[in-house]
Design an enzyme around this catalytic site. Structure first.
Site, PDB file in Angstrom:
ATOM      1  N   LYS A  80     -12.577 -12.570   5.972  1.00 21.94           N
ATOM      2  CA  LYS A  80     -12.732 -12.006   4.819  1.00 21.94           C
ATOM      3  C   LYS A  80     -11.512 -11.290   4.427  1.00 21.94           C
ATOM      4  O   LYS A  80     -10.092 -10.429   4.975  1.00 21.94           O
ATOM      5  CB  LYS A  80     -12.517 -10.458   6.171  1.00 21.94           C
ATOM      6  N   CYS A 106       5.705 -11.919   0.756  1.00 23.61           N
ATOM      7  CA  CYS A 106       6.518 -12.172   2.015  1.00 23.61           C
ATOM      8  C   CYS A 106       7.715 -12.490   2.245  1.00 23.61           C
ATOM      9  O   CYS A 106       8.716 -12.432   2.947  1.00 23.61           O
ATOM     10  CB  CYS A 106       5.340 -12.469   2.949  1.00 23.61           C
TER      11      CYS A 106
HETATM   12  P1  NAD Z   1      -2.379  -4.897   4.415  1.00 23.81           P
HETATM   13  O1  NAD Z   1      -2.122  -4.758   6.038  1.00 23.81           O
HETATM   14  O2  NAD Z   1      -2.599  -3.373   4.198  1.00 23.81           O
HETATM   15  O3  NAD Z   1      -4.259  -5.811   4.380  1.00 23.81           O
HETATM   16  C1  NAD Z   1      -4.276  -7.197   5.284  1.00 23.81           C
HETATM   17  C2  NAD Z   1      -5.861  -7.111   5.217  1.00 23.81           C
HETATM   18  O4  NAD Z   1      -6.222  -6.046   6.449  1.00 23.81           O
HETATM   19  C3  NAD Z   1      -6.588  -6.995   4.385  1.00 23.81           C
HETATM   20  O5  NAD Z   1      -7.865  -8.030   4.176  1.00 23.81           O
HETATM   21  C4  NAD Z   1      -7.150  -5.596   4.768  1.00 23.81           C
HETATM   22  O6  NAD Z   1      -8.569  -4.897   4.341  1.00 23.81           O
HETATM   23  C5  NAD Z   1      -6.788  -5.312   5.786  1.00 23.81           C
HETATM   24  N1  NAD Z   1      -6.660  -4.507   7.041  1.00 23.81           N
HETATM   25  C6  NAD Z   1      -6.140  -2.867   6.205  1.00 23.81           C
HETATM   26  N2  NAD Z   1      -6.148  -2.103   7.055  1.00 23.81           N
HETATM   27  C7  NAD Z   1      -6.848  -2.109   7.290  1.00 23.81           C
HETATM   28  C8  NAD Z   1      -7.487  -1.149   9.219  1.00 23.81           C
HETATM   29  N3  NAD Z   1      -6.024  -0.231   8.689  1.00 23.81           N
HETATM   30  N4  NAD Z   1      -7.953  -2.058  10.016  1.00 23.81           N
HETATM   31  C9  NAD Z   1      -8.313  -3.349   9.519  1.00 23.81           C
HETATM   32  N5  NAD Z   1      -7.329  -4.001   8.715  1.00 23.81           N
HETATM   33  C10 NAD Z   1      -6.819  -3.568   7.847  1.00 23.81           C
HETATM   34  O7  NAD Z   1      -1.426  -5.862   3.678  1.00 23.81           O
HETATM   35  P2  NAD Z   1      -1.232  -6.099   2.907  1.00 23.81           P
HETATM   36  O8  NAD Z   1      -1.154  -4.931   1.150  1.00 23.81           O
HETATM   37  O9  NAD Z   1      -3.139  -6.454   1.554  1.00 23.81           O
HETATM   38  O10 NAD Z   1      -0.282  -7.267   2.069  1.00 23.81           O
HETATM   39  C11 NAD Z   1       1.004  -7.149   1.748  1.00 23.81           C
HETATM   40  C12 NAD Z   1       0.953  -7.231   3.620  1.00 23.81           C
HETATM   41  O11 NAD Z   1       1.137  -8.586   4.080  1.00 23.81           O
HETATM   42  C13 NAD Z   1       2.614  -7.112   2.840  1.00 23.81           C
HETATM   43  O12 NAD Z   1       3.298  -6.687   4.441  1.00 23.81           O
HETATM   44  C14 NAD Z   1       3.505  -8.322   3.130  1.00 23.81           C
HETATM   45  O13 NAD Z   1       4.630  -8.794   3.379  1.00 23.81           O
HETATM   46  C15 NAD Z   1       2.693  -9.263   4.176  1.00 23.81           C
HETATM   47  N6  NAD Z   1       2.016 -10.674   4.094  1.00 23.81           N
HETATM   48  C16 NAD Z   1       3.121 -11.260   5.390  1.00 23.81           C
HETATM   49  C17 NAD Z   1       3.068 -12.750   4.808  1.00 23.81           C
HETATM   50  C18 NAD Z   1       3.497 -13.617   6.073  1.00 23.81           C
HETATM   51  O14 NAD Z   1       3.164 -14.967   5.813  1.00 23.81           O
HETATM   52  N7  NAD Z   1       3.930 -13.418   6.764  1.00 23.81           N
HETATM   53  C19 NAD Z   1       2.449 -13.367   3.714  1.00 23.81           C
HETATM   54  C20 NAD Z   1       1.890 -12.363   2.351  1.00 23.81           C
HETATM   55  C21 NAD Z   1       1.380 -10.802   3.283  1.00 23.81           C
END
Ligand code: NAD
Length: 499
Positions: free
Chosen positions: A173, A281
């Protein structure tokens, strides 16, 4: 208008929920496609098909599965330019950076070619008289990956590679913000020989994520994204009896000691703070110079470097340093946090607030910002900004600098710049963060090591890629075996010990 559906049973399928999300070109602000948002029914049907397809795939010998990975690597290399173009157009990052995104994913697929070796079990000959004991690693069944927008190739590849190589079916997803590359990866997997149904790409939002968490056929979930969502998926997924690993947000500190090479440190901060518009990240978002003299000299070196950065669209040629952020909402959030930093008393020494790119006025570009004299109570320090904003927190001593990184709720990555081996060793030993750089600003481990943060940056006990990923996507079965050999001891009612 281009419409992006789902990838189910080896082909593109239109969504039937009637719900869609806009996919933007962040450089122009235009909607370039719309992506279907799956319903629970669509997710459940695709999962049921995946569970059926997994049976044969799981029974395929690991070497044959590895050959699919081998071929897939060739195809990723063949289509590198095409993939990078699609990635940049939806994400906004520069083409060289998009290629890095694909390459770091591809390297995990290369690692997965070692599946026959990594899946070997353990064997004890003669654990008791005439008794052998062995363990084997079996696929968990159907696994799911929920991935963020910021690495639309790398993170789906980190998830799907190990899951598939271990013999699982996989439901991906991806982020609804940049779904095209994950769909292209699925096409290439099919071309590489992956049987239909083993990899399903279901586009969607919270509805499909909740359907994944609640689907009893899905045995494991790997998530990467923001910390609130990571915590939510971890909690609800675990309570549903699944194995879950969730990687969240970050606030990565870089300590600059007085003995560091300050030109090197300044270059490192500019690359790690502003590359990909700060949407990594593992970006460095906090610089912690030790001593006012170090801080003054560092700021002096940073300002001209930051002011020279070229912000532009990915089509703008090789000298563009970073592109737009992903959405108008992300831009508004970054600028709101910058205003809060000014209001709360930090000194904005490079001010990107009025940045405007001629011809791209509707794009989501954010100019680079540098703050000095940031304190730990400010929102710009506590929150993940995920934009081209670097904060400087001045420390008087090494211990004070270490304390800042230790006390922050996030613990993804951190770095120290020093010429002193003792300080570097002490830092690596004591810091409570998962990935450490010593004179390396973005210490992303390579494919054959594992990737994961500590504290609020990760939930679960195994890391991504490397040997941990083969543990996460398999479960261990241990067999104790004795063949009839004429030994007759009579019934024993005691808990048996090996002689
Ligand atoms: P996000 O949390 O908004 O979304 C991530 C995923 O979750 C997406 O597929 C999205 O559709 C889903 N999602 C969003 N809201 C949701 C909800 N309310 N309920 C269920 N699913 C939901 O993150 P983003 O903006 O796409 O990515 C950026 C974030 O990811 C930053 O915080 C970054 O630090 C983090 N990140 C972490 C790593 C790591 O390995 N630690 C790597 C890359 C990015």
């Amino acid at each position: 208008m281009k419409e992006i559906g789902h990838w189910i049973n080896g082909k593109h399928v239109k969504g039937n929920s009637g719900r869609f999300a806009d996919v933007f070109n962040p450089a122009t602000g235009e909607v370039q496609a719309r992506v279907a948002l799956a319903s629970k029914a669509e997710l459940d049907a695709a999962t049921a098909d995946a569970a059926k397809a997994q049976v044969k795939w799981g029974a395929t010998n690991p070497q044959r599965r590895a050959r699919v990975m081998m071929k897939f690597v060739d195809l990723l290399n063949r289509d590198m330019d095409k993939l990078a173009e699609a990635l940049s157009s939806e994400h906004g990052k520069t083409i060289p950076d998009a290629k890095g995104d694909i390459q770091r994913g591809l390297e995990v697929i290369e690692f997965c070619i070692a599946a026959p070796h990594l899946l070997k079990g353990e064997f004890t000959d003669s654990a008791g008289p005439g008794i052998d004991m062995y363990s084997m690693r079996q696929p968990i069944g159907v696994a799911a990956g929920i991935t963020p927008f910021n690495f639309p190739a790398m993170i789906p590849l980190w998830k799907m590679g190990p899951a598939l190589a271990c013999g699982n079916a996989f439901i991906l997803k991806p982020s609804e913000r940049d779904p095209s590359v994950p769909m292209m990866l699925a096409e290439l997997m099919k071309e590489a020989g992956l049987p239909d149904g083993v990899l399903q790409v279901i586009n969607g939002d919270k509805e499909s994520v909740d359907a994944i968490i609640d689907n009893p056929d899905i045995a494991g979930i790997g998530f990467v994204g923001s910390t609130p969502i990571a915590e939510y998926i971890y909690g609800r997924g675990c309570s549903n009896g699944k194995r879950v690993q969730c990687f969240g947000g970050a606030k990565n500190h870089m300590i600059i000691m007085p003995d560091a090479d300050l030109d090197q440190a300044a270059d490192a901060l500019v690359g790690a703070g502003y590359g990909a518009a700060g949407e990594r990240c593992m970006a460095i978002s906090v610089a912690v110079p030790v001593g006012d003299e170090t801080a003054d000299r560092l700021i002096e070196k940073l300002i001209p470097r930051i002011e020279k950065l070229k912000v532009g669209p990915y089509t703008g040629g090789n000298d563009v340093d970073y592109g737009p952020v992903v959405t108008a909402a992300a831009k508004a959030n970054i600028l709101k946090l910058v205003e809060s930093g000014v209001a709360q008393g930090a000194k904005l020494v490079v001010d990107g607030r009025n940045f405007n790119l001629q011809g791209y006025e509707d794009g989501f570009f954010v100019g680079p910002h540098l703050f000095d004299h940031v304190t730990t109570d400010m929102d710009i320090y506590r929150k993940e900004i995920f934009g081209p904003v670097l904060s400087t927190v001045r420390a008087k001593t090494y211990e004070e600098a270490l304390g800042y990184a230790m006390d922050h709720e996030y613990g993804n990555g951190t770095a120290i710049f020093t010429r002193d081996g003792d300080t570097a060793r002490d830092f690596a030993n004591r810091i409570n963060v998962g990935m450490i750089g010593i004179n390396v600003p973005i210490p992303v481990p390579l494919a054959y090591h594992t990737f994961g943060g500590w504290k609020k940056s990760a939930f679960g006990d195994l890391n991504q890629h490397g040997p941990d990923s083969f543990r996460f996507y398999t479960r261990t079965k241990t067999i104790t075996s004795r063949w009839p050999s004429g030994i007759k001891e009579g019934a024993s009612l005691n808990f048996k010990q090996m002689d």
